[in-house]
Write a protein that holds these residues in place. Structure first.
Motif, PDB file in Angstrom:
ATOM      1  N   HIS A 104     -12.178  32.793 -57.098  1.00 10.16           N
ATOM      2  CA  HIS A 104     -11.478  33.799 -56.287  1.00 10.16           C
ATOM      3  C   HIS A 104     -10.159  33.225 -55.731  1.00 10.16           C
ATOM      4  O   HIS A 104      -9.102  33.858 -55.789  1.00 10.16           O
ATOM      5  N   TYR A 105     -10.236  31.997 -55.179  1.00 14.33           N
ATOM      6  CA  TYR A 105      -9.030  31.358 -54.653  1.00 14.33           C
ATOM      7  C   TYR A 105      -8.021  31.083 -55.764  1.00 14.33           C
ATOM      8  O   TYR A 105      -6.814  31.264 -55.611  1.00 14.33           O
ATOM      9  N   LEU A 106      -8.555  30.613 -56.888  1.00 11.22           N
ATOM     10  CA  LEU A 106      -7.692  30.199 -58.005  1.00 11.22           C
ATOM     11  C   LEU A 106      -6.783  31.337 -58.450  1.00 11.22           C
ATOM     12  O   LEU A 106      -5.614  31.124 -58.754  1.00 11.22           O
ATOM     13  N   VAL A 107      -7.320  32.577 -58.451  1.00 10.29           N
ATOM     14  CA  VAL A 107      -6.514  33.695 -58.951  1.00 10.29           C
ATOM     15  C   VAL A 107      -5.929  34.539 -57.817  1.00 10.29           C
ATOM     16  O   VAL A 107      -5.345  35.577 -58.071  1.00 10.29           O
ATOM     17  N   SER A 108      -6.108  34.088 -56.572  1.00 14.77           N
ATOM     18  CA  SER A 108      -5.619  34.903 -55.453  1.00 14.77           C
ATOM     19  C   SER A 108      -4.099  34.873 -55.375  1.00 14.77           C
ATOM     20  O   SER A 108      -3.450  33.890 -55.769  1.00 14.77           O
ATOM     21  N   VAL A 109      -3.526  35.970 -54.875  1.00 17.77           N
ATOM     22  CA  VAL A 109      -2.068  36.085 -54.738  1.00 17.77           C
ATOM     23  C   VAL A 109      -1.531  34.954 -53.848  1.00 17.77           C
ATOM     24  O   VAL A 109      -0.502  34.351 -54.136  1.00 17.77           O
ATOM     25  N   ALA A 110      -2.268  34.669 -52.752  1.00 16.10           N
ATOM     26  CA  ALA A 110      -1.807  33.646 -51.812  1.00 16.10           C
ATOM     27  C   ALA A 110      -1.621  32.296 -52.505  1.00 16.10           C
ATOM     28  O   ALA A 110      -0.612  31.608 -52.315  1.00 16.10           O
ATOM     29  N   PHE A 111      -2.591  31.926 -53.332  1.00 10.27           N
ATOM     30  CA  PHE A 111      -2.515  30.623 -54.013  1.00 10.27           C
ATOM     31  C   PHE A 111      -1.398  30.601 -55.047  1.00 10.27           C
ATOM     32  O   PHE A 111      -0.693  29.603 -55.191  1.00 10.27           O
ATOM     33  N   LEU A 133     -14.060  22.569 -50.044  1.00 11.08           N
ATOM     34  CA  LEU A 133     -14.205  22.118 -51.434  1.00 11.08           C
ATOM     35  C   LEU A 133     -13.606  23.147 -52.386  1.00 11.08           C
ATOM     36  O   LEU A 133     -12.828  22.798 -53.287  1.00 11.08           O
ATOM     37  N   GLU A 134     -13.915  24.422 -52.176  1.00  7.77           N
ATOM     38  CA  GLU A 134     -13.467  25.472 -53.078  1.00  7.77           C
ATOM     39  C   GLU A 134     -11.945  25.647 -52.999  1.00  7.77           C
ATOM     40  O   GLU A 134     -11.248  25.703 -54.013  1.00  7.77           O
ATOM     41  N   ALA A 135     -11.433  25.722 -51.757  1.00  5.19           N
ATOM     42  CA  ALA A 135      -9.995  25.971 -51.586  1.00  5.19           C
ATOM     43  C   ALA A 135      -9.150  24.784 -52.071  1.00  5.19           C
ATOM     44  O   ALA A 135      -8.182  24.950 -52.821  1.00  5.19           O
ATOM     45  N   LEU A 136      -9.547  23.570 -51.650  1.00  4.39           N
ATOM     46  CA  LEU A 136      -8.776  22.397 -52.074  1.00  4.39           C
ATOM     47  C   LEU A 136      -8.936  22.148 -53.569  1.00  4.39           C
ATOM     48  O   LEU A 136      -8.009  21.686 -54.241  1.00  4.39           O
ATOM     49  N   GLY A 137     -10.131  22.475 -54.074  1.00  2.89           N
ATOM     50  CA  GLY A 137     -10.351  22.346 -55.528  1.00  2.89           C
ATOM     51  C   GLY A 137      -9.385  23.224 -56.295  1.00  2.89           C
ATOM     52  O   GLY A 137      -8.744  22.784 -57.261  1.00  2.89           O
ATOM     53  N   ALA A 138      -9.220  24.472 -55.838  1.00  2.00           N
ATOM     54  CA  ALA A 138      -8.290  25.391 -56.507  1.00  2.00           C
ATOM     55  C   ALA A 138      -6.859  24.856 -56.427  1.00  2.00           C
ATOM     56  O   ALA A 138      -6.117  24.865 -57.411  1.00  2.00           O
ATOM     57  N   ALA A 139      -6.477  24.343 -55.227  1.00  2.00           N
ATOM     58  CA  ALA A 139      -5.133  23.781 -55.075  1.00  2.00           C
ATOM     59  C   ALA A 139      -4.945  22.586 -56.003  1.00  2.00           C
ATOM     60  O   ALA A 139      -3.901  22.436 -56.652  1.00  2.00           O
ATOM     61  N   GLY A 140      -5.983  21.750 -56.089  1.00  2.00           N
ATOM     62  CA  GLY A 140      -5.911  20.565 -56.959  1.00  2.00           C
ATOM     63  C   GLY A 140      -5.658  20.956 -58.403  1.00  2.00           C
ATOM     64  O   GLY A 140      -4.870  20.307 -59.112  1.00  2.00           O
ATOM     65  N   ILE A 141      -6.338  22.034 -58.826  1.00  2.00           N
ATOM     66  CA  ILE A 141      -6.138  22.512 -60.200  1.00  2.00           C
ATOM     67  C   ILE A 141      -4.670  22.880 -60.413  1.00  2.00           C
ATOM     68  O   ILE A 141      -4.043  22.494 -61.403  1.00  2.00           O
ATOM     69  N   ASP A 155       3.477  26.241 -48.477  1.00  2.00           N
ATOM     70  CA  ASP A 155       3.314  25.674 -49.814  1.00  2.00           C
ATOM     71  C   ASP A 155       1.841  25.678 -50.192  1.00  2.00           C
ATOM     72  O   ASP A 155       0.983  26.112 -49.409  1.00  2.00           O
ATOM     73  N   LEU A 156       1.552  25.175 -51.366  1.00  2.00           N
ATOM     74  CA  LEU A 156       0.198  25.207 -51.910  1.00  2.00           C
ATOM     75  C   LEU A 156      -0.817  24.560 -50.975  1.00  2.00           C
ATOM     76  O   LEU A 156      -1.885  25.117 -50.713  1.00  2.00           O
ATOM     77  N   LEU A 157      -0.467  23.387 -50.444  1.00  2.00           N
ATOM     78  CA  LEU A 157      -1.425  22.666 -49.603  1.00  2.00           C
ATOM     79  C   LEU A 157      -1.715  23.425 -48.306  1.00  2.00           C
ATOM     80  O   LEU A 157      -2.859  23.524 -47.879  1.00  2.00           O
ATOM     81  N   LEU A 158      -0.653  23.961 -47.695  1.00  2.00           N
ATOM     82  CA  LEU A 158      -0.854  24.680 -46.429  1.00  2.00           C
ATOM     83  C   LEU A 158      -1.716  25.925 -46.647  1.00  2.00           C
ATOM     84  O   LEU A 158      -2.629  26.209 -45.863  1.00  2.00           O
ATOM     85  N   ILE A 159      -1.441  26.649 -47.730  1.00  2.00           N
ATOM     86  CA  ILE A 159      -2.236  27.829 -48.064  1.00  2.00           C
ATOM     87  C   ILE A 159      -3.708  27.441 -48.212  1.00  2.00           C
ATOM     88  O   ILE A 159      -4.602  28.082 -47.640  1.00  2.00           O
ATOM     89  N   ALA A 160      -3.952  26.388 -48.958  1.00  2.00           N
ATOM     90  CA  ALA A 160      -5.328  25.952 -49.208  1.00  2.00           C
ATOM     91  C   ALA A 160      -5.995  25.565 -47.897  1.00  2.00           C
ATOM     92  O   ALA A 160      -7.146  25.935 -47.625  1.00  2.00           O
ATOM     93  N   ASN A 161      -5.251  24.838 -47.089  1.00  2.00           N
ATOM     94  CA  ASN A 161      -5.798  24.356 -45.824  1.00  2.00           C
ATOM     95  C   ASN A 161      -6.111  25.512 -44.877  1.00  2.00           C
ATOM     96  O   ASN A 161      -7.188  25.561 -44.251  1.00  2.00           O
TER      97      ASN A 161
END
Ligand SMILES: Nc1ncnc2c1ncn2[C@@H]1O[C@H](COP(=O)(O)OP(=O)(O)O)[C@@H](O)[C@H]1O
Ligand SMILES: [Mg+2]
Lengths: 262, 244
Positions: free
Chosen positions: B9-16, B187-195, B171-177
């Motif tokens: 869900h995070y991986l394909v979200s507009v925010a990410f 784990l899920e949010a940072l994992g998506a950012a890591g990808i 940026d990507l990190l702030l969004i994930a955080n």
């Protein structure tokens, strides 16, 4: 009556023009630090003539050429080119160099440009010649140096002899009044020397004023109007080609020719 | 939702996607500023004028001698006191770009020096001014020489860009955080950012390969061996990176 005297003045002026050398070097001195590389070098070169400069390695031949087109500042003496005293105008050296072509031992083609781009670069960027016109000139010059089909080749796709001929075309594209060649065939394999020397000889015969530094004696004999022999930064001998090869030369020159021929 | 579903869900979200876009934009803009500044510094270092050389040396001292994080916060918080109010994004690319310039200078300098003296002489002998020689002969060749190190800087900048989250740039990190702190799905949010980071890094490497092949075609063949993505990866993972 008046017309006659005008005509006389005219023809006098023309005779004078023929007698004024295109290049005139007097009392040229140049040192690198404490090492004096050129010591009181003088010679004149008339329009359309070719002088061949010979001499052992380290005698100052390259330095002399680099001083002539103001690539190196000189310490003393004067250089007059095309009736202008150019020595001492180093800050505007690039203006002088527009009219003086130079060819190097290692070709120094620009590796990121094709043959034709190499030739067109300076006419377009310095002389502001329109691109299409520069292209036509470049193609004609490639024809002149006998490699019309190499226009789009990069330098590393060309043989040494071909690269040097592109380098000659590149210099000619600026329509120079004087050409300087610094050992143009010293870096070439023997089988390619002739094709380059032939081009230089053709240009010479067509009236291109030239200074050629070379060790190729058979070329010197054919192309030179005058031979200058240098040693230790001095001009030891200046002689017409006939006199020089006729054997009436300074013993040091004699000795040098012997070492080259063997 | 399961962990996997959150992650996807995070991986394909507009925010990410937006965050990744911002990271990419900051990286490219900062790097371009860095290249410009680096080039000016490199030319300054080689200048005839002593004052120019001192000036560039001072610059290098300032920007290499302090942490980039400090510079980032300085630009964002101190410049407004002097009447210069910049957006978060502008502060970010200015600070990262100015800092990058201090490192890029050395790369530019080595590239310029790698172009032989004879090439400059040949240009001058054609009646070119020093500037034209630089513009048409030295810089095009230097640029081809520095493509590999610039590629490394690019990847370095991508990672450095994560610092901008401290000045609230999205940026990507702030969004994930931010996403994770709402529901503790770190784990899920940072994992998506890591990808996203890994995908961007890998794309950079592929693009770098493309550019190198282009440069190889345009002359100077032989100075660069074509490398596969794997070879690139190995070289990159074993190389040393400047610490800022
Ligand atoms: N840039 C330079 N700096 C110091 N010495 C030089 C430089 N260029 C040439 N020389 C010296 O000047 C002398 C003449 O060199 P050069 O003109 O290249 O001779 P030639 O072309 O006749 O072989 C040599 O002793 C050489 O070492
Ligand atoms: Mg020499």
């Amino acid at each position: 009556m008046i017309e006659e005297s005008m005509a006389m003045i005219d023809s006098n002026a023309q005779q004078q023009a023929a007698a004024v050398p295109l290049l005139s070097i007097a009392g040229l001195r140049k040192s690198y630090g404490a090492v004096e590389v050129l010591r009181d070098v003088s010679f004149d070169l008339c329009k359309g003539k070719t002088v061949v400069v010979i001499g052992p390695s380290g005698s100052g031949k390259s330095t002399l050429l680099r001083c002539i087109n103001l690539l190196e500042p000189i310490d003393e003496g004067t250089i007059v080119f095309d009736r202008q005293k150019i020595s001492g105008t180093d800050a505007h050296g690039h203006h002088v160099r527009i009219d003086i072509g130079m060819v190097f031992q290692n070709f120094e083609l620009f590796p990121h440009l094709t043959a034709i781009e190499n030739i067109m670069l300076a006419p377009v960027e310095v002389r502001k010649v329109p691109k299409a016109q520069a292209r036509d000139t470049a193609l004609a010059l490639l024809e002149k140096v006998h490699i019309p089909d190499k226009a789009d080749a990069f330098p590393d796709e060309l043989s040494g002899g071909q690269q040097q001929r592109v380098a000659i075309a590149r210099a000619l594209a600026m329509n120079p009044k004087l050409m300087l060649y610094d050992e143009p065939t010293s870096a070439l394999d023997p089988e390619m020397i002739k094709e380059v020397l032939d081009v230089i000889l053709e240009l010479s015969n067509e009236g291109m004023t030239s200074v050629v530094v070379t060790h190729e004696m058979s070329f010197a004999r054919r192309a030179a109007d005058e031979i200058v022999f240098m040693d230790g930064g001095r001009v030891i001998e200046r002689a017409s080609s006939e006199r020089f090869f006729g054997g009436e030369v300074h013993p040091r020159a004699q000795k040098f020719i012997q070492t080259i021929l063997h | 939702m399961t962990r996997g579903e959150y992650f996807f869900h995070y991986l394909v979200s507009v925010a990410f996607v937006k965050g990744a876009g911002m990271t990419l934009l900051i990286t490219i803009t900062s790097l371009l500023i860095g290249m410009g500044v680096g080039l000016i510094l490199a030319l300054g270092q080689g200048s005839r004028f002593g004052a120019m050389r001192s000036l560039t040396l001072t610059y290098l001292w300032l920007f290499r001698g302090t942490p980039v994080l400090f510079q980032l916060i300085f630009v964002f918080n101190v410049l407004p006191a002097f009447g210069i109010v910049l957006s978060g994004f502008a502060s970010a690319v200015l600070a990262l770009g100015l800092n990058e310039g201090a490192y890029m200078a050395e790369i530019m300098r080595s590239g310029i020096q790698a172009v032989g003296r004879g090439q400059r002489t040949a240009g001058r002998a054609l009646g070119m001014t020093e500037w034209k020689v630089m513009r048409f002969i030295v810089l095009p060749q230097a640029f081809r020489i520095i493509i590999p190190p610039i590629g490394n800087q690019f990847i370095g900048m991508l990672k450095l860009s994560a610092l901008v989250s401290v000045i609230a740039v999205q940026d990507l990190l702030l969004i994930a955080n931010q996403t994770a702190s709402a529901n503790f799905r770190y784990l899920e949010a940072l994992g998506a950012a890591g990808i996203y980071y890994l995908v961007l890094t890998t794309i950079f490497m592929a693009v770098q390969g493309r550019v190198e092949r282009w440069a190889n075609r345009r002359g100077r063949r032989g100075t660069m061996q074509p490398r596969s993505l794997t070879q690139r990866l190995i070289a990159w993972t074993s190389g040393q990176v400047a610490i800022r």
